[in-house]
Design an enzyme around this catalytic site. Structure first.
Site, short mmCIF file in Angstrom:
data_model
loop_
_atom_site.label_atom_id
_atom_site.label_comp_id
_atom_site.label_asym_id
_atom_site.label_seq_id
_atom_site.Cartn_x
_atom_site.Cartn_y
_atom_site.Cartn_z
N LYS A 28 0.86 -1.06 -0.03
CA LYS A 28 -0.06 -0.07 -0.11
C LYS A 28 1.01 1.14 -0.06
CE LYS A 28 -2.30 2.55 3.68
NZ LYS A 28 -3.63 2.79 4.24
N GLN A 70 4.79 8.56 0.46
CA GLN A 70 4.86 7.83 -0.52
C GLN A 70 6.27 7.27 -0.65
OE1 GLN A 70 4.22 10.29 -4.06
NE2 GLN A 70 4.04 8.74 -5.55
N ASP A 71 6.39 5.86 -1.23
CA ASP A 71 7.78 5.36 -1.61
C ASP A 71 8.23 5.06 -0.34
OD1 ASP A 71 7.23 5.16 -4.36
OD2 ASP A 71 8.27 7.24 -4.47
N ARG A 72 7.72 4.82 0.73
CA ARG A 72 8.31 4.46 2.18
C ARG A 72 9.15 5.86 2.82
NH1 ARG A 72 4.59 1.58 1.41
NH2 ARG A 72 4.57 -0.79 1.36
N PHE A 73 9.01 6.85 2.15
CA PHE A 73 9.97 7.88 2.57
C PHE A 73 9.20 8.82 3.55
CE2 PHE A 73 12.47 11.76 1.45
CZ PHE A 73 13.86 11.12 1.62
#
Ligand SMILES: Cc1cc2nc3c(=O)[nH]c(=O)nc-3n(C[C@H](O)[C@H](O)[C@H](O)COP(=O)(O)O)c2cc1C
Length: 211
Positions: free
Chosen positions: A8, A187-190
């Site tokens: 997700k 977003q993008d695990r950032f």
């Protein structure tokens, strides 16, 4: 189903450190209000981790019932596994995850028993059935079957409400926070992460953490 395919993206919010309150307890309340507005299911449910005298951790959910000074308060049976461990080693960590907001809050602190008067006040405000359950249940003890407890419940259910008193081994535990971290999924695990650490002087120091 390949669990690796479960993925997700967290896209809903961002955490601007400049917008955060200097006091993490007030910041917690601000986020809690947003969780209420976002209709998070049971926003006061938190994972409570304790550690045994041998250093073995265990965790379970409990319900936050009040914030008082720097304390997160919940109610439980003092003879339960968590009760014994929290009074034995004092160390506790709590975690909230509010998926509707993609937010996590981590708390670390020291467990303290609430006063008898405070626990009485909360116990007396509980629904009748909840009071009875906490009286008959030796929480965390191994039992042969539920029938004995059910018969005990039946036996005391006829008691007059005025006779029902808080058992001494049931009451509030406050976790006095010394570390609180706010996590916002990105977003993008950032992800965005900000933590507050209590210094020796009692002031809160704010730091950013890498995602
Ligand atoms: C959402 C949720 C909230 C819970 N709230 C409490 C609570 O406030 N107090 C409590 O003693 N147990 C609560 N429980 C039950 C505990 O998770 C746990 O099963 C019980 O306290 C025994 O834990 P222990 O054996 O580690 O002491 C809750 C469980 C869930 C799933």
């Amino acid at each position: 189903m390949d669990y690796k395919d479960l993925r997700k993206e967290y896209l809903k919010h961002r955490l601007d450190p400049a917008s955060l309150h200097a006091d993490p307890m007030i910041q917690f309340k601000l986020w809690f209000d947003e969780a209420l507005q976002a209709k998070v299911d049971e926003p006061n449910a938190m994972v409570c981790a304790s550690v045994s005298a041998e250093g073995k951790p265990s965790s379970r959910y409990v319900l936050l019932k009040e914030l008082k000074e720097d304390q997160f308060i919940f109610f439980t049976n003092y003879h339960s596994r968590k009760g014994i461990e929290l009074f034995e080693t004092k160390f506790c960590s709590l975690v909230f995850y509010w998926r509707e907001l993609e937010r996590q809050i981590r708390i670390e602190g020291i467990a303290e028993k609430c006063s008898a008067a405070y626990s009485d006040e909360y116990f007396n405000s509980r629904p009748h059935g909840s009071k009875l359950s906490s009286i008959v249940s030796p929480q965390s003890s191994k039992i042969e079957s539920k029938e004995y407890l059910e018969s005990e419940l039946k036996r005391i259910s006829g008691m007059d409400a005025s006779e029902i008193k808080r058992p001494e081994h049931w009451g509030g535990i406050g976790i006095r926070a010394n570390y609180i971290e706010f996590w916002q999924g990105r977003q993008d695990r950032f992800h965005d992460r900000v933590c507050y650490t209590k210094t020796e002087s009692g002031a809160w120091e704010i730091s950013l953490l890498a995602p």
